[in-house]
Design a protein around this motif. Structure first.
Motif, short mmCIF file in Angstrom:
data_model
loop_
_atom_site.label_atom_id
_atom_site.label_comp_id
_atom_site.label_asym_id
_atom_site.label_seq_id
_atom_site.Cartn_x
_atom_site.Cartn_y
_atom_site.Cartn_z
N MET A 1 0.83 -1.20 0.00
CA MET A 1 0.00 0.00 0.00
C MET A 1 0.87 1.26 0.00
SD MET A 1 -2.81 -1.24 2.80
CE MET A 1 -3.71 -2.80 2.62
N TYR A 2 1.88 1.27 0.86
CA TYR A 2 2.79 2.41 0.88
C TYR A 2 3.64 2.47 -0.39
CZ TYR A 2 1.69 3.49 5.73
OH TYR A 2 1.05 3.86 6.89
N GLN A 3 4.02 1.32 -0.90
CA GLN A 3 4.79 1.30 -2.15
C GLN A 3 3.98 1.93 -3.27
OE1 GLN A 3 7.26 -2.17 -3.84
NE2 GLN A 3 5.33 -2.40 -4.91
N GLU A 4 2.71 1.55 -3.36
CA GLU A 4 1.86 2.09 -4.42
C GLU A 4 1.61 3.58 -4.22
OE1 GLU A 4 -0.16 1.79 -8.01
OE2 GLU A 4 1.10 0.32 -7.00
N ARG A 5 1.37 4.00 -2.97
CA ARG A 5 1.11 5.42 -2.73
C ARG A 5 2.32 6.28 -3.05
NH1 ARG A 5 -0.70 7.87 3.11
NH2 ARG A 5 1.56 7.77 3.45
N SER A 6 3.52 5.69 -2.89
CA SER A 6 4.74 6.46 -3.16
C SER A 6 4.83 6.91 -4.61
CB SER A 6 5.96 5.62 -2.81
OG SER A 6 6.20 4.60 -3.78
N LEU A 7 4.15 6.20 -5.51
CA LEU A 7 4.20 6.55 -6.94
C LEU A 7 3.51 7.87 -7.22
CD1 LEU A 7 3.34 3.05 -8.48
CD2 LEU A 7 5.61 4.01 -8.02
N TYR A 8 2.67 8.32 -6.29
CA TYR A 8 1.83 9.48 -6.55
C TYR A 8 2.22 10.68 -5.69
CZ TYR A 8 -0.50 5.32 -8.21
OH TYR A 8 -0.75 4.11 -8.81
N CYS A 9 3.45 10.65 -5.19
CA CYS A 9 3.99 11.80 -4.47
C CYS A 9 5.46 11.94 -4.82
CB CYS A 9 3.76 11.67 -2.97
SG CYS A 9 4.36 10.13 -2.23
N GLY B 1 9.63 13.61 -3.73
CA GLY B 1 10.57 14.07 -2.72
C GLY B 1 10.55 13.26 -1.44
N ASP B 2 10.53 13.98 -0.33
CA ASP B 2 10.60 13.32 0.98
C ASP B 2 9.40 12.43 1.24
OD1 ASP B 2 12.98 14.57 1.44
OD2 ASP B 2 12.14 16.19 2.66
N LYS B 3 8.22 12.84 0.75
CA LYS B 3 7.03 12.02 0.97
C LYS B 3 7.18 10.66 0.31
CE LYS B 3 3.27 15.31 1.77
NZ LYS B 3 1.94 15.77 1.28
N ARG B 4 7.70 10.66 -0.90
CA ARG B 4 7.91 9.38 -1.59
C ARG B 4 8.92 8.53 -0.82
NH1 ARG B 4 8.96 8.23 -7.99
NH2 ARG B 4 6.73 8.64 -7.97
N TRP B 5 9.99 9.15 -0.40
CA TRP B 5 11.04 8.42 0.33
C TRP B 5 10.46 7.82 1.62
CZ3 TRP B 5 16.06 8.09 -1.66
CH2 TRP B 5 16.99 7.43 -0.86
N GLU B 6 9.65 8.63 2.35
CA GLU B 6 9.05 8.15 3.59
C GLU B 6 8.13 6.96 3.34
OE1 GLU B 6 7.08 11.47 5.32
OE2 GLU B 6 8.94 12.59 5.67
N ASP B 7 7.32 7.04 2.29
CA ASP B 7 6.42 5.93 1.98
C ASP B 7 7.18 4.66 1.65
OD1 ASP B 7 4.09 7.19 2.50
OD2 ASP B 7 3.40 7.37 0.43
N LEU B 8 8.28 4.81 0.93
CA LEU B 8 9.06 3.63 0.56
C LEU B 8 9.78 3.05 1.77
CD1 LEU B 8 10.43 4.75 -2.92
CD2 LEU B 8 8.69 3.03 -2.45
N GLU B 9 10.20 3.88 2.71
CA GLU B 9 10.78 3.38 3.95
C GLU B 9 9.74 2.59 4.74
OE1 GLU B 9 13.72 3.21 4.90
OE2 GLU B 9 14.89 4.81 3.99
N LYS B 10 8.50 3.10 4.78
CA LYS B 10 7.43 2.38 5.46
C LYS B 10 7.12 1.06 4.76
CE LYS B 10 5.16 6.48 7.38
NZ LYS B 10 3.98 7.40 7.28
N ALA B 11 7.15 1.09 3.43
CA ALA B 11 6.90 -0.13 2.66
C ALA B 11 7.92 -1.20 3.01
CB ALA B 11 6.93 0.17 1.16
N MET C 1 15.29 -0.52 -5.00
CA MET C 1 15.76 -0.10 -6.32
C MET C 1 15.59 1.41 -6.50
SD MET C 1 14.27 -3.31 -8.54
CE MET C 1 14.91 -2.74 -10.10
N TYR C 2 14.44 1.93 -6.06
CA TYR C 2 14.21 3.37 -6.21
C TYR C 2 15.21 4.16 -5.37
CZ TYR C 2 12.13 7.97 -5.92
OH TYR C 2 11.93 9.33 -5.98
N ARG C 3 15.37 3.74 -4.11
CA ARG C 3 16.30 4.47 -3.24
C ARG C 3 17.73 4.41 -3.80
NH1 ARG C 3 12.97 2.08 1.05
NH2 ARG C 3 14.40 0.30 1.09
N ALA C 4 18.12 3.22 -4.26
CA ALA C 4 19.48 3.06 -4.80
C ALA C 4 19.68 3.94 -6.02
CB ALA C 4 19.75 1.60 -5.12
#
Length: 889
Positions: free
Chosen positions: A451-459, A461-471, A483-486
């Protein structure tokens, strides 16, 4: 399993990653032209573009434990005929979790519990399809006098018994005042066929009424049948059948003619005889294609199922035949009932999976999924069909249809399909709407990583990074966040952090897309030796892999990278292999072996080493492929027998594997033959007296010629046997000798010896040496945690979870400590953290026990049932389930 679903980006422009054509055209020595672009972060970004995560065509319930528990409960209560369908649903849950072994076990249970020949046929064909490439195992078992024909042809006729006695029980009705004539003559044009009137009347109710009832023909001796599409030859056979009740040698064309006649005049016994006779003649795909139409048209179930058996036995090849595809694609509900009885949903589940593996965008995939949807009878079946068809429509860019299908899946209860709706909303330019859609899901249910991975696609900067960390925190098995962070770190030219991030996931999950991304990093850095290592590992795992979103074969890139690397001699390769094997660098070792296989070195032993590494990396299918190649390239019969023994042993045929080892030893005493026999015997026998035999076999192995890599393994195994026998000094000698030839894992055995001698500090120090030497060292941290105080133990186990979050012991340990501290909720939460992404028996068992301890009987019962779905035969789990069940309110 083999499902391949290519990714589809939200925006076309975002799919346009680095075009490798410029790379493909670079000549040796000129690749440095790329270096001038490396100063530009935008050039690097285009080079290492990460495609967005796929919407997977899988059933992914929000709470899979609850669903597994429901299935288990239903299996306990349902009629026998519903069990296979429930095991198919269980299979779909495990597929959504990526649990390949559990998937196959559920399929096997569906096959074993099949209540009809149709289910038996479908699930047997599915298992056979899953076992593609394992035909050699069956051949080896036959050579060992153990016939394995689990999924062989079924005698369809014996399984489909038709009740035709009642249908053909027709009383003789005579006209009042008239004598019934004994014979009747049927005319077909100029020919006359004399038949026994009463025998012929007994063929069906229509003939009984015609010949004995109130019809004019009952008074006639001569009746014209010229307009009924029956030939004189056919009618004579029917006449004989009316007397004898059997069909003798009849040509297929005549049988078809008689079948049509019998169906027209409701001659059930005759029709059944034709049905079975024609079914016995189906021997090839051509026969099946020709006869299936007649079977469906004339409602001949035995013939139809016999044709179906031929088609399913030839999967996936038969789906390249448009005639076969048309039969399956255009079958309506009645046709499907004739062809596959009540197993229509199971059949189209199989066909759609095979079609998706071949080409998910194809028309036949769509047709099969449409038939799957028509065949669905329960909400859970419908939501799966809606979601899978939605995924295919999305891939085909049929967005309106995809939206309707995802909405239907969501309405049926499949929350994961909201990811499809969000993706479609973004495609239409409604980015905020897509974000809010995922936001509402996260706030309304227990959130999951996807859910967080998918939501990250629609934000951004930091919001995307935070969502991917939660994922990642919720589901560390998801590849995209790493892969995205790298790639983001790489575009910022933070090379060290980028490599560390992609190495995090490669440390516990050998994902091809992650290896490909790291390969791109190394290309961008012009580290061609490291790039070569990764592309060779990729080709080992998947020889036909294509990179850059499928546009370039990995083998082409491998060839071009090799042009920029100095060639190693065979001696160089052995030294490199020795170094990497000793440092527990499994990916590096795979790369060296791949390079050696391109030389003139003996290939059998190299493929065998490759298989050992692949097993260590948890790639069993690739390991079996390498083992079969080892057998194929064996340089002698005794060597071939050893590889055959390992193939049998690795597929749970231990006794046959031992026999192969003994045959090899009789031919020639060799290290590998003795090692195989010792290994299989130690693993299969519970008798402590066999330890001396295992010791003797390993000592014999060590006397035979071999390289130090294998001798180190033998010494290590010998040390383990001595430990089990309590001979600690002999064990220590073995481990020390193994370490002298750089068998690094022997540190773990030596640490165990120190611990058993009550020298815990020395054991800890020994494991520390292993941690420092091994590149892959999560297991070493886990083992070291046993040799220190609680605080150091917790620190080591936190490191284990960081290095390999799939290892379950750290979660269990932390939960147990919390439980001892009377922090019941925190203990259950710790277990739930891992259970969310890993269906593990031990985690579920412990959480069930915790629930029982806190008085949550329903929670305990749910976890017991889910755990028994993972392993139905675990005795401790069965006992806990029985105890909890007795307390159910």
């Amino acid at each position: 399993m083999r499902t391949f679903f290519p990714s589809d980006s939200c925006k076309e422009s975002q799919l346009n990653g680095f075009n490798p054509q410029s790379w493909l055209q670079v000549e040796r020595g000129k690749l440095s032209k790329l270096s001038s672009h490396n100063s530009s972060s935008s050039s690097i970004e285009s080079f290492i573009k990460v495609p967005e995560p796929r919407i997977l065509p899988n059933y992914k319930p929000v709470d899979y434990v609850e669903v597994l528990a429901q299935i288990h409960e239903e299996l306990e209560l349902c009629p026998l005929q519903e069990r296979s369908s429930l095991y198919l649903l269980q299979f779909q849950v495990f597929r959504g979790l990526g649990e390949a072994k559990l998937m196959r076990r559920s399929l096997r249970k569906a096959w074993q519990k099949a209540s009809t020949v149709h289910e038996k046929l479908v699930f047997g064909a599915w298992l056979k399809y899953e076992k593609q490439g394992e035909e050699l195992i069956a051949d080896l078992l036959i050579n060992c006098d153990k016939c394995l024909q689990e999924f062989g042809p079924i005698d369809i006729a014996s399984h489909l018994q038709t009740d035709i006695n009642a249908a053909d029980s027709h009383e003789t009705v005579s006209m009042s005042g008239d004598q019934v004539l004994r014979n009747v003559v049927f005319r077909i044009h100029e020919e006359k066929i004399e038949c026994d009137r009463q025998k012929f009347a007994a063929l069906s109710a229509p003939f009984s009424a015609m010949l004995n009832g109130s019809f004019m023909e009952s008074l006639c001796e001569d009746i014209d049948l010229s307009e009924n599409n029956i030939s004189p030859s056919g009618l004579r056979i029917i006449s004989d059948f009316s007397v004898t009740g059997s069909l003798n040698e009849v040509t297929p064309n005549l049988l078809l003619e008689i079948l049509i006649f019998a169906n027209k005049f409701c001659c059930e016994r005759l029709k059944d005889a034709c049905d079975r006779k024609l079914a016995s003649l189906v021997a090839s795909r051509e026969d099946a294609v020709e006869l299936m139409g007649y079977a469906i048209e004339e409602n001949s179930p035995v013939l139809a199922v016999s044709c179906l058996q031929v088609f399913l036995g030839e999967l996936p090849d038969c789906l390249d035949d448009e005639r076969v595809v048309e039969i399956f694609s255009h079958a309506n509900r009645q046709h499907r009932s004739i062809m596959v009885g009540l197993a229509s949903f199971s059949l189209y589940c199989l066909l759609s999976e095979v079609a998706m593996n071949l080409d998910p965008r194809s028309d036949k995939t769509v047709c099969f999924l449409e038939r799957l949807l028509e065949s669905a009878e329960t909400d859970r079946q419908r939501l799966l069909a809606f979601h899978q068809l939605g995924c295919v429509r999305l891939l085909r860019k049929e967005y309106e249809e995809a939206e309707h299908l995802f909405e239907a899946a969501v309405n049926a209860g499949h929350i994961y399909s909201i990811a499809g709706l969000a993706r479609l909303g973004y495609i239409k330019g409604h980015k905020l709407w897509a974000y809010e859609k995922l936001n509402s899901v996260i706030s309304s249910v227990t959130p999951l990583g996807w859910m967080y991975q998918e939501r990250s696609l629609y934000c951004e900067g930091d919001k995307r990074w935070e969502d991917l960390e939660k994922a990642t925190a919720l589901d560390p098995t998801l590849s995209y966040p790493y892969m995205y962070r790298a790639s983001s770190l790489m575009t910022k030219q933070n090379v060290e952090a980028a490599l560390a991030e992609i190495n995090r996931i490669l440390g516990f999950k050998l994902a091809l897309e992650c290896l490909e991304l790291r390969f791109c990093f190394f290309l961008a850095l012009e580290d061609y030796q490291a790039a070569l290592c990764d592309v060779q590992a990729i080709l080992t795992l998947s020889p036909d892999y294509r990179m850059f979103e499928g546009r370039v074969a990995a083998s082409q890139l491998h060839m071009l990278v090799r042009e920029h690397i100095d060639n190693w001699t065979i001696a160089d390769c052995w030294l490199q292999l020795y170094d990497r094997w000793s440092s527990v660098d499994d990916i590096g070792s795979l790369s060296v072996i791949y390079q050696m296989l391109e030389s003139d070195a003996p290939k059998g032993v190299l493929y065998f080493r490759q298989s050992l590494l692949l097993l260590r990396l948890n790639c069993p299918e690739a390991a079996m492929r390498s083992l079969q190649l080892a057998r194929q390239h064996a340089s002698s019969d005794h060597e071939r027998l050893v590889y055959e023994g390992w193939i049998l042993y690795d597929t749970s045929h231990c006794e046959e594997g031992l026999r192969k080892a003994e045959e090899s030893i009789q031919m020639k005493r060799s290290f590998e033959a003795f090692f195989l026999k010792a290994y299989a015997l130690a693993d299969s026998s519970q008798d402590s007296s066999c330890s001396s035999t295992v010791v003797s076999l390993l000592e014999d192995a060590l006397k035979c010629p071999s390289d130090r890599l294998r001798k180190g393994q033998a010494l290590n195994n010998l040390g383990s046997v001595y430990v089990d026998c309590g001979q600690l000094d002999l064990a220590a000698d073995c481990y020390s000798n193994a370490l002298k030839i750089r068998h690094t894992r022997a540190h773990q055995g030596l640490a165990r010896v120190h611990f058993l001698k009550n020298n815990k500090t020395t054991a800890y120090e020994e494991m520390t040496k292993l941690i420092k030497k091994a590149r892959n060292n999560a297991s070493a941290y886990e083992k070291r945690s046993e040799y220190c105080d609680r605080e150091l133990t917790r620190a080591d186990l936190e490191m284990v979870t960081q290095l390999d979050p799939l290892r379950v012991y750290p979660y269990r340990y932390r939960a147990a400590v919390l439980m001892d501290s009377h922090k019941e909720n925190e203990a259950i939460a710790e277990l739930s953290r891992a259970i969310a992404f890993k269906a593990d028996l031990h985690l579920l068992h412990l959480r069930a026990a915790f629930h029982e301890h806190t008085g949550d009987v329903l929670g305990a019962l749910r976890d017991c049932r889910a755990a028994l779905s993972v392993d139905p035969n675990d005795q401790e789990m069965l006992e806990l389930h029985s105890r909890v069940y007795s307390h159910e309110p």
